[in-house]
Design a protein around this motif. Structure first.
Motif, PDB file in Angstrom:
ATOM      1  N   ALA A  94       0.843  -1.191   0.000  1.00 47.73           N
ATOM      2  CA  ALA A  94       0.000   0.000   0.000  1.00 47.73           C
ATOM      3  C   ALA A  94       0.876   1.238   0.000  1.00 47.73           C
ATOM      4  CB  ALA A  94      -0.906  -0.007   1.223  1.00 47.73           C
ATOM      5  N   LYS A  95       0.355   2.282  -0.609  1.00 51.27           N
ATOM      6  CA  LYS A  95       1.063   3.562  -0.598  1.00 51.27           C
ATOM      7  C   LYS A  95       0.040   4.685  -0.680  1.00 51.27           C
ATOM      8  CE  LYS A  95       1.987   3.413  -5.561  1.00 51.27           C
ATOM      9  NZ  LYS A  95       3.014   3.311  -6.577  1.00 51.27           N
ATOM     10  N   GLN A  96       0.483   5.863  -0.328  1.00 51.52           N
ATOM     11  CA  GLN A  96      -0.377   7.036  -0.397  1.00 51.52           C
ATOM     12  C   GLN A  96      -0.254   7.665  -1.773  1.00 51.52           C
ATOM     13  OE1 GLN A  96      -0.339   9.688   3.038  1.00 51.52           O
ATOM     14  NE2 GLN A  96       1.106   8.263   4.004  1.00 51.52           N
ATOM     15  N   LYS A  97      -1.372   8.146  -2.268  1.00 52.45           N
ATOM     16  CA  LYS A  97      -1.395   8.784  -3.571  1.00 52.45           C
ATOM     17  C   LYS A  97      -2.393   9.933  -3.506  1.00 52.45           C
ATOM     18  CE  LYS A  97      -0.992   7.157  -8.233  1.00 52.45           C
ATOM     19  NZ  LYS A  97      -1.115   6.045  -9.127  1.00 52.45           N
ATOM     20  N   ARG A  98      -1.900  11.134  -3.356  1.00 53.69           N
ATOM     21  CA  ARG A  98      -2.729  12.334  -3.188  1.00 53.69           C
ATOM     22  C   ARG A  98      -3.742  12.100  -2.078  1.00 53.69           C
ATOM     23  NH1 ARG A  98      -3.337  12.103  -9.041  1.00 53.69           N
ATOM     24  NH2 ARG A  98      -1.360  12.809  -9.890  1.00 53.69           N
ATOM     25  N   GLY A  99      -5.044  12.244  -2.352  1.00 52.57           N
ATOM     26  CA  GLY A  99      -6.068  12.066  -1.326  1.00 52.57           C
ATOM     27  C   GLY A  99      -6.524  10.636  -1.169  1.00 52.57           C
ATOM     28  N   PHE A 100      -5.782   9.715  -1.773  1.00 46.87           N
ATOM     29  CA  PHE A 100      -6.182   8.309  -1.754  1.00 46.87           C
ATOM     30  C   PHE A 100      -5.079   7.437  -1.177  1.00 46.87           C
ATOM     31  CE2 PHE A 100      -8.861  10.152  -4.941  1.00 46.87           C
ATOM     32  CZ  PHE A 100     -10.045   9.442  -4.864  1.00 46.87           C
ATOM     33  N   ILE A 101      -5.483   6.238  -0.819  1.00 48.23           N
ATOM     34  CA  ILE A 101      -4.494   5.204  -0.552  1.00 48.23           C
ATOM     35  C   ILE A 101      -4.670   4.162  -1.645  1.00 48.23           C
ATOM     36  CG2 ILE A 101      -4.377   5.597   1.924  1.00 48.23           C
ATOM     37  CD1 ILE A 101      -6.038   2.983   2.194  1.00 48.23           C
ATOM     38  N   GLU A 102      -3.583   3.581  -2.035  1.00 48.37           N
ATOM     39  CA  GLU A 102      -3.579   2.588  -3.106  1.00 48.37           C
ATOM     40  C   GLU A 102      -3.105   1.265  -2.527  1.00 48.37           C
ATOM     41  OE1 GLU A 102      -0.457   2.087  -6.549  1.00 48.37           O
ATOM     42  OE2 GLU A 102      -1.852   3.733  -7.016  1.00 48.37           O
TER      43      GLU A 102
END
Length: 184
Positions: A94-102
């Motif tokens: 998992a990683k953070q991507k702007r206002g989301f988590i992926e």
């Protein structure tokens, strides 16, 4: 098999109905993922499949229904184990991507032919190569996953190569922190 099909039909119908109410709360993703991985570990070990789980401890929370998210990741990880052959591997990251988590769930399984990819989230669809391996299923699991992810204002994507495996990517909005004096 018939009972599994009936359960999946009822679950999907419920999720699509207006009665499907999600209890949204801040959820720690690694807690859900660890529980799901613990639940499928025996299945994976029987096939000598290694599951690599990489989510940072300080990972942000998501605003989600805990039970529904458990359903999403349980389904995706069960599929990864089911469609990965002996001595394979599954990677959860998992990683953070702007206002989301992926969240990515990758496997070294049988893969999916590119022309089947747009169809796999449809109800009752099962890729022909899954049938040829005589792997059981109802064809509703990914439709249920998509319904839940969409209801959480997220997105679901897949990349796959026949004979090399698949990666399912779930994007979910991060929990927003209220600013002082904000009505957000």
């Amino acid at each position: 098999m018939l009972l599994e099909l009936l359960d999946d039909i009822l679950l999907l119908s419920y999720r699509k109905s207006t009665k499907a109410v999600y209890h949204m709360e801040p959820v720690q993703l690694e807690d859900i993922m660890q529980k799901v991985i613990d639940d499928i570990q025996d299945q994976a070990q029987k096939k000598n499949i290694v599951i690599d789980f990489q989510i940072p401890l300080d990972f942000p929370q998501v605003l989600a229904d805990r039970g529904a998210l458990n359903e999403v990741f349980s389904n995706l990880l069960n599929n990864a184990v089911k469609y990965t052959q002996e001595h394979g591997a599954i990677n959860v990251s998992a990683k953070q991507k702007r206002g989301f988590i992926e969240i990515d769930i990758s496997d070294t399984g049988i893969g999916i032919v590119s022309e089947d990819l747009p169809k796999i989230f449809g109800e009752f669809y099962r890729a022909p190569n899954a049938k040829s391996y005589k792997i059981g299923g109802t064809g509703l699991g990914l439709a249920i996953v998509k319904e839940i992810v969409d209801a959480h204002h997220g997105s679901l994507k897949v990349q796959s190569e026949l004979g090399k495996g698949s990666t399912f990517r779930v994007l979910l909005p991060k929990k927003r922190h209220r600013k002082k004096g904000s009505s957000d």
